[in-house]
Design a protein around this motif. Structure first.
Motif, mmCIF file in Angstrom:
data_model
loop_
_atom_site.group_PDB
_atom_site.id
_atom_site.type_symbol
_atom_site.label_atom_id
_atom_site.label_comp_id
_atom_site.label_asym_id
_atom_site.label_seq_id
_atom_site.Cartn_x
_atom_site.Cartn_y
_atom_site.Cartn_z
ATOM 1 N N LEU A 239 0.911 -0.710 0.114
ATOM 2 C CA LEU A 239 0.570 -0.098 0.022
ATOM 3 C C LEU A 239 0.799 0.712 -0.025
ATOM 4 C CD1 LEU A 239 -2.803 -0.859 2.511
ATOM 5 C CD2 LEU A 239 -2.156 -1.331 -0.479
ATOM 6 N N ASP A 240 2.847 1.147 0.044
ATOM 7 C CA ASP A 240 2.775 2.404 0.600
ATOM 8 C C ASP A 240 3.716 2.946 -1.520
ATOM 9 O OD1 ASP A 240 4.982 0.515 -0.969
ATOM 10 O OD2 ASP A 240 6.423 0.626 1.085
ATOM 11 N N LYS A 241 2.390 2.010 -2.604
ATOM 12 C CA LYS A 241 3.104 2.266 -3.626
ATOM 13 C C LYS A 241 3.831 2.167 -4.078
ATOM 14 C CE LYS A 241 0.823 7.264 -2.540
ATOM 15 N NZ LYS A 241 0.866 8.583 -2.581
ATOM 16 N N THR A 242 5.565 1.114 -3.642
ATOM 17 C CA THR A 242 6.490 0.050 -4.222
ATOM 18 C C THR A 242 6.293 -0.868 -4.951
ATOM 19 O OG1 THR A 242 6.855 -0.170 -2.252
ATOM 20 C CG2 THR A 242 7.294 2.292 -3.506
ATOM 21 N N ILE A 243 6.420 -1.697 -5.615
ATOM 22 C CA ILE A 243 7.223 -2.714 -5.381
ATOM 23 C C ILE A 243 8.858 -3.285 -5.307
ATOM 24 C CG2 ILE A 243 7.156 -4.382 -7.326
ATOM 25 C CD1 ILE A 243 5.434 -2.495 -8.719
ATOM 26 N N ARG A 244 8.787 -4.064 -4.670
ATOM 27 C CA ARG A 244 10.176 -3.769 -3.929
ATOM 28 C C ARG A 244 11.107 -6.034 -4.826
ATOM 29 N NH1 ARG A 244 11.612 -0.092 -0.462
ATOM 30 N NH2 ARG A 244 9.268 1.770 0.176
ATOM 31 N N LEU A 257 10.826 -0.689 -7.445
ATOM 32 C CA LEU A 257 10.569 -0.118 -8.710
ATOM 33 C C LEU A 257 9.242 0.852 -8.245
ATOM 34 C CD1 LEU A 257 9.553 -3.839 -10.095
ATOM 35 C CD2 LEU A 257 11.203 -2.255 -10.329
ATOM 36 N N THR A 258 8.865 2.407 -8.478
ATOM 37 C CA THR A 258 7.895 2.408 -7.769
ATOM 38 C C THR A 258 7.576 3.665 -9.437
ATOM 39 O OG1 THR A 258 9.847 4.897 -8.391
ATOM 40 C CG2 THR A 258 9.425 4.092 -6.121
ATOM 41 N N ALA A 259 6.497 3.100 -10.277
ATOM 42 C CA ALA A 259 6.049 4.092 -10.974
ATOM 43 C C ALA A 259 4.348 4.456 -10.632
ATOM 44 C CB ALA A 259 6.196 3.000 -12.268
ATOM 45 N N HIS A 260 3.908 3.034 -9.592
ATOM 46 C CA HIS A 260 2.652 3.166 -9.344
ATOM 47 C C HIS A 260 2.723 4.663 -8.524
ATOM 48 C CE1 HIS A 260 -0.103 -0.340 -10.681
ATOM 49 N NE2 HIS A 260 1.504 -1.055 -10.313
ATOM 50 N N GLU A 283 -5.903 4.418 -7.918
ATOM 51 C CA GLU A 283 -5.225 4.307 -8.633
ATOM 52 C C GLU A 283 -5.646 4.306 -10.124
ATOM 53 O OE1 GLU A 283 -0.434 4.693 -10.688
ATOM 54 O OE2 GLU A 283 -0.945 3.478 -9.819
ATOM 55 N N LYS A 284 -6.937 2.890 -10.879
ATOM 56 C CA LYS A 284 -7.463 2.731 -11.622
ATOM 57 C C LYS A 284 -6.333 2.113 -12.845
ATOM 58 C CE LYS A 284 -11.225 6.008 -10.999
ATOM 59 N NZ LYS A 284 -11.862 6.678 -11.164
ATOM 60 N N LYS A 285 -5.383 1.304 -12.654
ATOM 61 C CA LYS A 285 -4.193 0.847 -13.374
ATOM 62 C C LYS A 285 -3.822 -0.339 -12.764
ATOM 63 C CE LYS A 285 -2.200 5.437 -14.977
ATOM 64 N NZ LYS A 285 -0.805 6.162 -14.607
#
Length: 336
Positions: A239-244, A257-260, A283-285
Motif C-alpha cells: 500500500l506504500d505504492k511500491t514494488i520491491r 519500483l516506483t511507477a505506481h 489509481e485504476k491502472k
C-alpha cells in the motif's frame, strides 16, 4: 529491434479495459464485496478454469468465456478473503473472515475439509507445491502450516510478525514460506525448523509510525499486500505504492519500483516468468514489468474503477484475469 522493445510496443497497444478487448463476468449477488480474489487452476485432465471468490461463495469460470463451469462452493459464513488452487491435485482452498480454512473438490462438488486454525480472520492461504500442506496467514499475527489430511487440527505456528499477516507464498521446493504483513515487513520461514530465516526484510510498525520512521528506500512503509518467489528473488508489493525485489540469500532489497502513484493491491507473474502485472487499486491502472530489466513495459492498462486483483493464466501466456472494486471480473485475451 530488441525483444524488450517489441514487448513494450505490444503492451502500449492496450490502453483501457473495455468490452472490445475483454470478456466480462458480473456476479449476481446484490451486496458485492470490494475485492474478488482470483486464482487459475486445473483438476485432473480438465481444462484450466478460473476460481473467483465473491462474498461467501466461490464461482468456477471457464477459461475462454467466463461462463460458470461447476457448482458454486458456499460454505463460509463471512466474506472469503483468499482462494488458491493446488497445482498438484487441483483441490481448492479458501479462507476468510469467519476464521475457516476450507478444502474443496470442485470436480466432485464436495467439501473435503473444514478447520479453524486461527483466532482471527485468515487473510491468505497457499498450497504447498506437493499438495500436502496449506500455509495460512491471519489477523492474529501468525502463520500456520496445516496438514489438511491430518485428523487432528494441530498445526505448526510461525510467530514473528507484529501485525496482521496479509500474504503467504511457498517456494517451489516446498521448504520455505515467504510472508508479508501490515507491520511492513517481508519474512522468510524455514518450514521444517519452524523458524525465521535471518532478519526480516525491513519495514515499519503502523503503531510506531513517526518513531524512527525510515526512508522509503529501506523497505516497505505500509501494509504488504502480495509476496511471491521469482527464482532466487522475492517480489513484494504494498500500500506504500511500491514494488520491491529482495535477494533471498541475503535478505537485502535489490530493486525498488516506483511507477505506481497509488497503493499496489496485487501482482501476478506470467507463466514463463518473464513478465508480471501489478494492480494499482484506486489509481485504476494495471502496469506490466519486464523481469529481465525490472523496467515497466510501456503504458498502463486503464480502468474506470479501482483494480483490486490480477491473476495470469498458468497455461496460456496471453490470458490475464482482473477483478475490480465493483465485483466484476474481466478476462483479457490479447495480453502478450
Amino acid at each position: 529491434c530488441s525483444e524488450g522493445n517489441g514487448l513494450k510496443r505490444r503492451y502500449m497497444q492496450q490502453n483501457r479495459i473495455s468490452e472490445q478487448n475483454s470478456i466480462q463476468y458480473r456476479f449476481p449477488e446484490r451486496d458485492l464485496p470490494t475485492s474478488v480474489p482470483l486464482c487459475w487452476g486445473t483438476q485432473g485432465s480438465s481444462e484450466e478454469f478460473l476460481a473467483a471468490a465473491c462474498g461467501t461463495a466461490v464461482h468456477f469460470l471457464g477459461k475462454n468465456d467466463l461462463t460458470e463451469v461447476g457448482e458454486r462452493f458456499s460454505r463460509h459464513a463471512a466474506q472469503i478473503l483468499t482462494v488458491d488452487i493446488c497445482p498438484s491435485n487441483g483441490l481448492v482452498c479458501t479462507s476468510g473472515k469467519d476464521k475457516k480454512l476450507c478444502v474443496y473438490d470442485s470436480k466432485k462438488a464436495q467439501l473435503v475439509k473444514m478447520v479453524y486454525p486461527h483466532l482471527h480472520w485468515i487473510a491468505s492461504a497457499a498450497w504447498s507445491p506437493n499438495g500436502h500442506l496449506i500455509a495460512t496467514g491471519s489477523y492474529d499475527n501468525t502463520i500456520k502450516v496445516n496438514d489438511w489430511k491430518a485428523i487432528s487440527q494441530e498445526s505448526k505456528c510461525l510467530v514473528g510478525h507484529t501485525d496482521y499477516v496479509t500474504a503467504v507464498k511457498w517456494r517451489e521446493d516446498g521448504s520455505v514460506i515467504v510472508s508479508g504483513s501490515r507491520d511492513g515487513t517481508v519474512r522468510l520461514w524455514d518450514v521444517h525448523k519452524g523458524e525465521a530465516i535471518h532478519h526480516p526484510f525491513l519495514g515499519y510498525n503502523p503503531c510506531n509510525a513517526g518513531i524512527g520512521y525510515q526512508d522509503i528506500s529501506d523497505g516497505h512503509t505500509h501494509t504488504v499486500t502480495t509476496v511471491t518467489f521469482q527464482e532466487d528473488m522475492v517480489v513484494s508489493c504494498s500500500l506504500d505504492k511500491t514494488i520491491r525485489v529482495w535477494d533471498v540469500k541475503s535478505g537485502n532489497q535489490v530493486k525498488l519500483l516506483t511507477a505506481h502513484k497509488g497503493p499496489v493491491e496485487s501482482l501476478s507473474f506470467r507463466a514463463d516468468g518473464n513478465v508480471f502485472a501489478t494492480a494499482g487499486g484506486i489509481e485504476k491502472k494495471i502496469l506490466f514489468w519486464d523481469v529481465r530489466t525490472w523496467q515497466q513495459l510501456g503504458h498502463s492498462l486503464l480502468h474506470s474503477v479501482s483494480v483490486r486483483n490480477v491473476s495470469w493464466s498458468r497455461s496460456e501466456l496471453k490470458k490475464l484475469a482482473v477483478s475490480d472494486v465493483n465485483g466484476h471480473v474481466f478476462l483479457l485475451e490479447s495480453v502478450e
